[in-house]
Design an enzyme around this catalytic site. Sequence first.
Site, PDB file in Angstrom:
ATOM      1  N   ASP A 299       0.850  -1.186   0.000  1.00 15.45           N
ATOM      2  CA  ASP A 299       0.000   0.000   0.000  1.00 15.45           C
ATOM      3  C   ASP A 299       0.892   1.245   0.000  1.00 15.45           C
ATOM      4  O   ASP A 299       2.097   1.174  -0.231  1.00 15.45           O
ATOM      5  CB  ASP A 299      -0.952  -0.042   1.197  1.00 15.45           C
ATOM      6  N   ASP A 412      -5.601   2.640  -7.199  1.00 15.98           N
ATOM      7  CA  ASP A 412      -6.571   2.995  -6.166  1.00 15.98           C
ATOM      8  C   ASP A 412      -7.110   4.399  -6.403  1.00 15.98           C
ATOM      9  O   ASP A 412      -6.503   5.215  -7.099  1.00 15.98           O
ATOM     10  CB  ASP A 412      -5.907   2.912  -4.791  1.00 15.98           C
ATOM     11  N   GLU A 415     -12.067   6.394  -8.989  1.00 12.56           N
ATOM     12  CA  GLU A 415     -13.433   6.788  -9.373  1.00 12.56           C
ATOM     13  C   GLU A 415     -13.452   8.024 -10.284  1.00 12.56           C
ATOM     14  O   GLU A 415     -14.328   8.049 -11.169  1.00 12.56           O
ATOM     15  CB  GLU A 415     -14.284   7.060  -8.122  1.00 12.56           C
ATOM     16  N   GLU A 417     -11.659   9.540  -6.698  1.00 12.95           N
ATOM     17  CA  GLU A 417     -12.289   9.782  -5.408  1.00 12.95           C
ATOM     18  C   GLU A 417     -12.773  11.231  -5.280  1.00 12.95           C
ATOM     19  O   GLU A 417     -13.823  11.493  -4.707  1.00 12.95           O
ATOM     20  CB  GLU A 417     -11.328   9.427  -4.281  1.00 12.95           C
ATOM     21  N   ARG A 472     -10.422  -0.401  -8.432  1.00 16.06           N
ATOM     22  CA  ARG A 472     -11.715  -0.414  -7.763  1.00 16.06           C
ATOM     23  C   ARG A 472     -12.790   0.354  -8.522  1.00 16.06           C
ATOM     24  O   ARG A 472     -13.914   0.451  -8.051  1.00 16.06           O
ATOM     25  CB  ARG A 472     -11.584   0.101  -6.335  1.00 16.06           C
ATOM     26  N   ASP A 489     -13.828  -0.235   0.344  1.00 17.50           N
ATOM     27  CA  ASP A 489     -13.516  -0.188   1.774  1.00 17.50           C
ATOM     28  C   ASP A 489     -14.709  -0.645   2.614  1.00 17.50           C
ATOM     29  O   ASP A 489     -15.377   0.137   3.293  1.00 17.50           O
ATOM     30  CB  ASP A 489     -13.099   1.221   2.171  1.00 17.50           C
ATOM     31  N   HIS A 549      -7.356  -8.178   3.389  1.00 19.18           N
ATOM     32  CA  HIS A 549      -6.776  -6.828   3.380  1.00 19.18           C
ATOM     33  C   HIS A 549      -7.570  -5.968   4.347  1.00 19.18           C
ATOM     34  O   HIS A 549      -8.807  -6.016   4.353  1.00 19.18           O
ATOM     35  CB  HIS A 549      -6.848  -6.232   1.971  1.00 19.18           C
TER      36      HIS A 549
END
Length: 812
Positions: A299, A412, A415, A417, A472, A489, A549
Site C-alpha cells: 500500500d 486505487d 473513481e 475519489e 476499484r 472499503d 486486506h
Amino acid sequence: MIDRKQRIALACAGLAFFSVNTVAEVQTATLEKATLNIDTDTNDFTISALHDSGFQVTYLTDDNGTPYANLPSMALPEPALTDVTNKKANDVELVETATTLILKLNNIAAHVDKATHAISYSINGKIVAKEQGGLSISSNGVSLSFALDEDEKLYGGGQRVLGMNRRGNTMPLYNKAHYGYTTSSNQMYFGLSAVMSSKHYSVLFDNTASGQLDIGSSTPDELLFTAQGGRASYIMVLGESLADTVQSTVAVTGKQPLPPRWLLGNFASRFGYKSQDEVTSVVDAFNTQDIPVDAVVLDLYWFGKDIQGHMGNLNWDSETFPEPEKMISELRNQDVKTVLITEPFILTTSRQWESAVANNALAQNDNGMPYTFDFYFGNTGLVDVFNEAGQDWFWQYYEKLAAQGVAGWWGDLGEPEVHPDDIQHTWSNAGLGNKTVSGAEVHNGYGHQWAKTVYNNLTELQPDTRPFILMRSGFLGSQRYGMVPWTGDVSRSWGGFKPQVELALQMSVFGMAYTHSDLGGFAGGEIFDAELYTRWLQFGTFSPVFRPHAQDNIAPEPIFHADPVKSIARKFIQLRYDMLPYNYSLAFENALYGTPLMRPLAMKYGESDWFENTESYLWGDALLVSPVTSPNQVAWSTALPEGVWFDFFSDTRYQGEQTVDYPLTQDNFPVWVKAGSLMPMTKGLSRTEQFDTRKIEMHYWHDNSVNSSSYTYYEDDGKNPASVEKGLYTKLHVRSSVDENAALTLTLDSEGSYIGMPKQRNITYVIHGLRDKPQSVSIDGNSVPVTWDDKGKTLSLAFSCDYQQSVEVLIM
C-alpha cells in the site's frame, strides 16, 4: 423489401409524443453492410449489428435536428466497430412492411416504427424489449427510456447493495467511494450504466457522464437512464436464456484476457507494510507457518512513511525501502510476486509535481492551468489519463518499476475519489480537435481509461507476460483491459460481509468476473472477531481472488492469529491451492466464453425461483456455495435446486428441491457438489508456480440418478498471454455414463497442445458417492488395483496416459 444501400423516402405520418421526448417519422433509410442509417425530421441515428447477438444505436442529431458530437464509445472494444464495417452483405437483412423497418441478424431483430422511429427488439420472432422514450438529446442532457413489463425483474447498476432484483430503485450513475458500507448502499465505487432482464436482454447505456438510473422507481413501467451530457448511444443484447444473455453481453463488450495463474493464489496484503524489513518478515512467516502465499501487496507506505503528504511521489521511500530491487528479487526467487499501489493524484507537495506540470500531464481548469483542489491526502492535481501527454508522463513511472521487477499493479482511488465537475480533460484521438471534456462528462470512464493505459503499455513492454491490474473503479467493458475489481472499503463487520455475494454477482454477469472483497473486511473494528474473520476467509476460498486486506490495527494476515483461527485459515488456503486446476479452468471458461467464475443460480436453474437469490451462488457448474454471514449459528439454511447434492466436506448425500439446515462447525460451511460433477484437483502446493501439470486428481461424485455427465479441463503454461488467441492450450474431456446395470464408465480424451505440455500424465480418479466397494474395476479392459476407503466410501485408482491417449475406466 428495401434494397441494400438504396435510399428511400417514406410517407409523412405526423408527429407523436412518446414518453420523455418528441418522436418523429422515418423519412429516409440507408443500409450499408451492417449499419442502418435512419433520418427523421428531428433525430438522425444509426443501428449497427454487433457480434452475433446485439445492436448498437447511436444518435447523430439532437431533438432539434442539430448535429451532435458524440464522445467515443467506451463500452465497446475498438475491433467491434471494425467488425461492423467488415460484415458481409448477407450477415444482415433489412425487411420493410407498411409500418416497420426490420433489421435482422441471425435470430434477433430490431424493429423501427416508421411513424415514431421507436425501436423494439425480438428474438426468435418474439418482441422482448421496447423503447418507451428511446434516446433523447436536449438541453437537459442525454436520456434513454425503455418500457418494462409488469413481472419483469432486472439486474443492473453494478456495485450497489439493493438486492439482486434492482427494480423499484433509483441510483446515481456516478462512481463514488462509500467507506465502511454494510447492508445498504445506493452508490459505490464501480457503478454500471446497464441492466439485464429476466426476459433475456441487456441494455448498456454507453455514456460515461454523471447521471442517474431509474429502474421503474419514478414510473413503474419505465426504465430510464439520464446523463448530464456525453455519448448518445446504447447497446441492446439479446439471448436465449439468462446464461446466453450473460455470455453474449460479455462477447459484445469484450472478454477478459486470461490472467496469470498466480492470481488464483493467496495474497499478503494490508494497509500497509511500512518497511522492506516488514515485507520480508511477513513472507518468511508464511513460509515457516506452512501457509501458501503467491504475492505481497504494498500500500501507500512504499513511497512515503506517512499517509498524508506523499501521494504522487511515485518512487520508493529510500529510508524505509532502501533496497527495493533486492527485496523484489528475493521475493521472486521464492515465487512471490510484488504488487504496488499507485494513485492518479499528484500532490503539490510531492516530488513529481513540477515534472507533471512541465509535461502537461494534469487535468486543467478553464484557464488552461493545472486544476488543484484539496482532499484527504493533501492539495493535489489529477493526472489526465485521457491525454497522451498525461498517459506518457504517468507511464514512465510504471516502466521504471516494471524494470525493477514489480509484477502486479494496484490502481486505487480511480473513481476518481475527488473529481470536480468543471475540471477539463483533453481526450486525445477522440476526434474533438482542441475541445476539452469536463469531469462531469467522463467521470465514470476515468478508471476504465486508466486501466486501458496501463494494460496497453504493459502488453507492449512485456509481450510475454499477462498483466495483473487491480482497480476499484471502471466502466462497461473494463474487463477487456484485465481489470480485477474489488468492492472497496467494506466495513469489518457481519454487515459488511453479508452483501458480498450480491456485489460480486451483479458485476460478474456484466463481465467483471474477478470482482472480490477485502477478505475479513477493511474498515473499522476495534476487537478481533475470530468467527467473522474465518467465515469471510472460508467464503474467499470460493471467490475469484483470495486477498485478506484491512486497516492494520487488526492484522488481516492469518500468520498473526493464534489457533484455531490460524489452523482453519491454513486449511482453507490449502484447499484453495488444491483446487487450482478447477479454478484455473474457470478462468479459462471466462476468457473463452465470458462465463463468470461466480454465477447466479438462475444461470443454471429455474430463473423464476433463483433470479433474486443472494444467499448462495455457483462456483463453476460443480459447486454451490452458501456463505455463513451471521454469527453464532449452529446450522445454516440452504435452499437446494433440483437434483442430488453432496456435502463437499463430508460427502453426505442430499436430495435437492428442499431447504437443508446444514450443521455447522467452526471449520466447515455449506459447500455442495452436484451429483455427476467432475473436479480436477492437486495436492500440497505452497505456490501456484509449483503446480505440476503431469499430476492431476480427478474427483467424481457418483449417483445412479445421473445417467451421464461431462466436464472439460483446460490447461496451458499459466503464463503465455496468447494462449487463448492462438489456441495454445489443451482440453481434457471427461465423460461419465451409467448403464442399466448401474455400471459406471469414465472416459478421458484430450485435444490441443501447448509448448511445454507433459508428454505423459499421472492421473488419479477419486470416486465419491459409492455405497459399497465395487466388484471390479478395469482400465481399457484390464483389471487394475484400487484403494477403497470404507469410512469415506471413496474409491481411488491411479493410471498413466500419454499425450492425447484415450482412456476408459469401467467400475462395476
